[in-house]
Scaffold this active site. Structure first.
Site, PDB file in Angstrom:
ATOM      1  N   GLY A  72       1.031  -1.200   0.110  1.00 44.30           N
ATOM      2  CA  GLY A  72       0.081   0.035  -0.069  1.00 44.30           C
ATOM      3  C   GLY A  72       0.849   1.223  -0.030  1.00 44.30           C
ATOM      4  O   GLY A  72       0.813   2.263   0.773  1.00 44.30           O
ATOM      5  N   LYS A  76      -8.770  -6.631  12.773  1.00 45.40           N
ATOM      6  CA  LYS A  76      -7.667  -5.665  13.332  1.00 45.40           C
ATOM      7  C   LYS A  76      -7.267  -6.444  14.712  1.00 45.40           C
ATOM      8  O   LYS A  76      -6.253  -6.634  15.217  1.00 45.40           O
ATOM      9  CB  LYS A  76      -7.810  -4.556  13.815  1.00 45.40           C
ATOM     10  CG  LYS A  76      -7.650  -3.534  12.352  1.00 45.40           C
ATOM     11  CD  LYS A  76      -6.709  -3.762  11.643  1.00 45.40           C
ATOM     12  CE  LYS A  76      -6.394  -2.600  10.352  1.00 45.40           C
ATOM     13  NZ  LYS A  76      -4.936  -3.043   9.586  1.00 45.40           N
ATOM     14  N   SER A  89      -4.409  -1.215  14.204  1.00 52.25           N
ATOM     15  CA  SER A  89      -5.116  -0.133  14.781  1.00 52.25           C
ATOM     16  C   SER A  89      -5.644  -0.007  16.067  1.00 52.25           C
ATOM     17  O   SER A  89      -5.801  -1.110  16.937  1.00 52.25           O
ATOM     18  CB  SER A  89      -6.563  -0.252  13.829  1.00 52.25           C
ATOM     19  OG  SER A  89      -7.500   0.705  14.052  1.00 52.25           O
ATOM     20  N   TYR A 108     -14.495  -4.696  10.633  1.00 53.37           N
ATOM     21  CA  TYR A 108     -12.831  -3.958  10.618  1.00 53.37           C
ATOM     22  C   TYR A 108     -12.315  -4.493  12.039  1.00 53.37           C
ATOM     23  O   TYR A 108     -11.093  -4.797  11.877  1.00 53.37           O
ATOM     24  CB  TYR A 108     -12.807  -2.711  10.138  1.00 53.37           C
ATOM     25  CG  TYR A 108     -11.613  -1.895  10.287  1.00 53.37           C
ATOM     26  CD1 TYR A 108     -10.957  -2.014   9.045  1.00 53.37           C
ATOM     27  CD2 TYR A 108     -11.375  -1.000  11.147  1.00 53.37           C
ATOM     28  CE1 TYR A 108      -9.592  -1.451   9.203  1.00 53.37           C
ATOM     29  CE2 TYR A 108     -10.169  -0.446  11.509  1.00 53.37           C
ATOM     30  CZ  TYR A 108      -9.305  -0.612  10.133  1.00 53.37           C
ATOM     31  OH  TYR A 108      -8.062  -0.063  10.159  1.00 53.37           O
ATOM     32  N   THR A 167      -6.209   9.675   5.885  1.00 53.07           N
ATOM     33  CA  THR A 167      -5.958   9.016   4.819  1.00 53.07           C
ATOM     34  C   THR A 167      -6.857   8.825   3.960  1.00 53.07           C
ATOM     35  O   THR A 167      -8.159   8.868   4.003  1.00 53.07           O
ATOM     36  CB  THR A 167      -4.869   7.764   5.056  1.00 53.07           C
ATOM     37  OG1 THR A 167      -5.990   6.818   5.544  1.00 53.07           O
ATOM     38  CG2 THR A 167      -3.772   7.706   6.187  1.00 53.07           C
ATOM     39  N   GLY A 190      -1.259   7.753   1.689  1.00 55.54           N
ATOM     40  CA  GLY A 190      -1.411   7.459   2.986  1.00 55.54           C
ATOM     41  C   GLY A 190      -0.092   7.194   3.924  1.00 55.54           C
ATOM     42  O   GLY A 190       1.228   7.712   3.438  1.00 55.54           O
ATOM     43  N   ILE A 191      -0.446   6.187   4.686  1.00 54.60           N
ATOM     44  CA  ILE A 191       0.858   6.032   5.617  1.00 54.60           C
ATOM     45  C   ILE A 191       1.799   5.222   4.845  1.00 54.60           C
ATOM     46  O   ILE A 191       3.155   5.535   4.916  1.00 54.60           O
ATOM     47  CB  ILE A 191       0.384   4.937   6.854  1.00 54.60           C
ATOM     48  CG1 ILE A 191      -0.609   5.657   7.779  1.00 54.60           C
ATOM     49  CG2 ILE A 191       1.507   4.509   7.600  1.00 54.60           C
ATOM     50  CD1 ILE A 191      -1.207   4.911   8.725  1.00 54.60           C
ATOM     51  N   VAL A 197      -6.662   8.379  11.485  1.00 57.42           N
ATOM     52  CA  VAL A 197      -5.430   9.201  10.696  1.00 57.42           C
ATOM     53  C   VAL A 197      -6.131   9.612   9.370  1.00 57.42           C
ATOM     54  O   VAL A 197      -7.106   8.912   8.706  1.00 57.42           O
ATOM     55  CB  VAL A 197      -4.502   7.937  10.259  1.00 57.42           C
ATOM     56  CG1 VAL A 197      -3.190   8.656   9.453  1.00 57.42           C
ATOM     57  CG2 VAL A 197      -3.735   7.500  11.510  1.00 57.42           C
TER      58      VAL A 197
END
Length: 251
Positions: free
Chosen positions: A13, A163, A144, A159, A196, A17-18, A194
């Site tokens: 990724g 995580k 997260s 989600y 993103t 973003g990050i 964050v």
């Protein structure tokens, strides 16, 4: 960070973003970064932006939900560049659906990206390190705060489950690495909100702006600082799980 100069990091990724922020930082620290993204053009643009820096970007297109593509990616890295010294499992997705109205297709895709692909990349990275006798390699999961508590956001519940799996897998892999008598480390970095592109997949522009107005957010660079802290720690120190929130975040 001197010991990482010239060595190879894999960042999934990496186009936004990050992932993009981390790629920039690692290249500036002198690392060669294999930036993986379906939108490889974004990684290529990042490589152009970073020309002249001590390290370099190696753009690579890969659908990490396809096992054969992931395995081929690691084979290609081994053949052309030697192998992976740092693996950052950054890519992740979420959907704006509750458990009551979600669909199996969307649940499976979230698990494929957030959990299964993370496991496969971790396995292959560890294998690459062990086969080459890399005793100070590092695997990092971008997790997260949702991997540590179930917040009252129904659209995030699946989600959150994915995580939580990452939290368990981090500890499980730590234990397995210890059994191999290696100093390879694994770390989980758990951001709060964050700003993103991840929310663009389930909120329109107006809703996204409203969300970030209501919930104080971090910048991708704030998470990069925690990743660098884990990487820069002495080889005998494992930064296991770092939670990073905006000081005004409530949950």
């Amino acid at each position: 960070m001197e010991r990482w100069s010239g060595r190879l990091a894999l960042v999934t990724g990496a186009g936004s973003g990050i992932g993009a922020a981390l790629t920039r930082r690692l290249v500036k620290e002198g690392m060669r970064v294999v930036g993986v993204d379906l939108n490889v053009e974004k990684v290529q643009a990042l490589g152009e932006e970073l020309k002249g820096q001590p390290g370099l970007v190696i753009p690579l297109k890969c659908d990490i939900t396809k096992d054969d593509q992931v395995l081929h990616m690691f084979q290609r890295i081994a053949q052309k560049y030697g192998g992976v010294d740092v693996c950052v499992n950054n890519v992740g997705i979420m959907h704006n659906l509750t458990l009551m109205n979600g669909t199996p297709e969307e649940w499976r895709r979230m698990m494929d990206i957030n959990v299964i692909a993370l496991c496969l990349c971790t396995r292959e990275a560890a294998k690459s390190m062990l086969e080459r006798g890399v005793d100070d390699g590092h695997i990092i999961h971008i997790n997260s705060v949702a991997g540590h508590q179930v917040a009252n956001f129904p659209s995030m519940h699946f989600y959150t489950a994915s995580k939580y799996a990452v939290t368990a897998l981090t500890e499980g892999m730590r234990q397995e690495l210890r059994q191999t008598n290696t100093n390879i480390r694994i770390s989980s970095i758990s951001p709060g909100v964050v700003r993103t592109e991840i929310r663009d997949t389930w909120l329109d522009t107006e809703a996204t702006n409203k969300f970030y107005h209501e919930y104080p957010s971090l910048k991708p660079e704030d998470i990069v600082s925690s990743v660098m802290h884990a990487l820069a720690a002495p080889p005998h120190v494992q930064i296991h799980d770092v939670m990073v929130r905006n000081t005004r975040q409530q949950y």
